[in-house]
Enzyme design. Structure first.
Site, PDB file in Angstrom:
ATOM      1  N   HIS A  11       0.804  -1.234   0.000  1.00 23.18           N
ATOM      2  CA  HIS A  11       0.000   0.000   0.000  1.00 23.18           C
ATOM      3  C   HIS A  11       0.842   1.292   0.000  1.00 23.18           C
ATOM      4  CE1 HIS A  11      -3.479  -2.523   1.039  1.00 23.18           C
ATOM      5  NE2 HIS A  11      -2.754  -3.059   2.002  1.00 23.18           N
TER       6      HIS A  11
HETATM    7  C1  BDR Z   1      -3.111   0.714   5.354  1.00 18.79           C
HETATM    8  O1  BDR Z   1      -3.336   0.181   6.647  1.00 18.79           O
HETATM    9  C2  BDR Z   1      -2.108  -0.118   7.265  1.00 18.79           C
HETATM   10  O2  BDR Z   1      -2.229  -1.295   7.981  1.00 18.79           O
HETATM   11  C3  BDR Z   1      -1.073  -0.123   6.178  1.00 18.79           C
HETATM   12  O3  BDR Z   1       0.194   0.260   6.686  1.00 18.79           O
HETATM   13  C4  BDR Z   1      -1.611   0.868   5.185  1.00 18.79           C
HETATM   14  O4  BDR Z   1      -1.226   2.184   5.530  1.00 18.79           O
HETATM   15  C5  BDR Z   1      -3.768  -0.177   4.319  1.00 18.79           C
HETATM   16  O5  BDR Z   1      -5.135  -0.235   4.539  1.00 18.79           O
END
Ligand code: BDR
Ligand code: CA
Length: 313
Positions: free
Chosen positions: A242
């Site tokens: 992500h």
């Molecule tokens: C987001 O949630 C977090 O757990 C990850 O680091 C990312 O920023 C994805 O939904």
């Protein structure tokens, strides 16, 4: 001139990769500071993880601050089930020697934006938007001075990952997200719609390991850990990566495609709390407050990551 940025983060394996990408790219990105926020795990643990990541990169000149310890109005929801008890399980990183700065992270954001020339500082948000919202509430005059906010959060076509309707970062502090999305600051949004295309396949993780440096090995260990949960959940050929979409966008925006949309945050419904209601088809005349990134070239994204991580120790 490199883009001046502040990284607001809850590291998190994917946050760590996003930070490493920025720190490996001083010709493109000037990291003025890193601010930790409560999210994947507690504020204290996230701040410690940020220090570890900075030390791994060898860029101990970059200051690290602690920001807010909980969301504006809600109890903190964490994600140890994805990131492990430390939030950064996987590699065996040493206890950090570097210390946190004394200043509160929100004050650092405010002071930096006010000190630098208007329109020159980009805020990168990789976690819940609590610190950014607090900065905008504390000093509303910064809204007109921030160049842009590039954030990982939300979803439209892919809908949710922590609930059927919401993505984690927006779900954890929807009131903060609402403040940010209605601030008037130009926003670039990396939702699940694009991050779900950036799969860390076995081959791509092997490529990181094959770089042959400490950073590549640590990144491979991080992603090897964090992908376990997602592989079982989605049954895809790799887990979504992500947060590095944010820093990759600053270096090579051509990797990504999107459009300007109106995005509103659901704060009142328990069922759809934190949903990013996106007017993707422009069916209203609500103001287009965000550049919604819908897709990206995953090969180019991983090639950029591999090339840049190879520059680190
Ligand atoms: C987001 O949630 C977090 O757990 C990850 O680091 C990312 O920023 C994805 O939904
Ligand atoms: Ca994150």
């Amino acid at each position: 001139m490199p883009e001046k940025i502040i990284i607001d983060t809850d590291p998190g394996q994917d946050d760590a990769v996003a930070i490493l990408l920025a720190l490996a790219s001083p010709g493109d990105i000037d990291v003025l500071g890193i601010v930790a926020v409560a999210g994947n795990v507690s504020l204290a643990q996230n701040a410690k993880n940020a220090l570890k990541v900075v030390e791994l990169s060898g860029r101990t000149d970059v200051p690290v601050y602690a920001g807010c310890a909980r969301p504006l109005r809600r109890p903190l929801v964490t994600a140890e089930h994805v990131h492990g008890q430390t939030g950064l399980d996987g590699p065996d990183l040493p206890e950090p020697q570097k210390q946190l700065e004394e200043m509160h992270g929100v004050d650092f954001i405010v002071e930096t934006v006010l000190r630098e020339p208007a329109g020159t500082v980009t805020l990168c948000a990789l976690g819940p938007l609590t610190n950014l919202a607090m900065a905008l509430v504390k000093a509303p005059e910064i809204a007109g001075k921030i160049k842009q906010i590039v954030l990982m959060g939300g979803a439209y076509f892919e809908v949710g990952n922590i609930t059927p309707a919401a993505e984690f970062n927006i779900y954890v502090d929807p009131e903060a997200a609402d403040i940010v999305f209605s601030s008037g600051v130009p926003i670039v949004m990396m939702p699940l719609d694009v991050t779900h295309q950036m799969l860390s396949t076995h081959e791509r993780i092997e490529t990181f390991d094959g770089i042959g440096n400490k950073t590549g090995a640590a990144v491979a260990a991080m992603l090897g850990f964090s992908e376990r949960f997602d592989l079982e959940k989605y049954n895809w050929k790799g887990a979504p990566l992500h947060d590095p979409c944010v820093t990759a966008y600053l270096i090579e925006p051509g990797i990504f495609e999107g459009r300007q949309c109106n995005v509103e945050i659901e704060t009142s419904s328990e069922l759809t709390r934190g949903m990013t209601v996106t007017d993707y088809w422009h069916v209203t005349d609500r103001p287009k407050n965000a550049f919604f990134v819908r897709s990206g070239d995953s090969d180019a994204f991983y090639a950029l990551l591999t090339e840049r991580l190879a520059r680190l120790p």
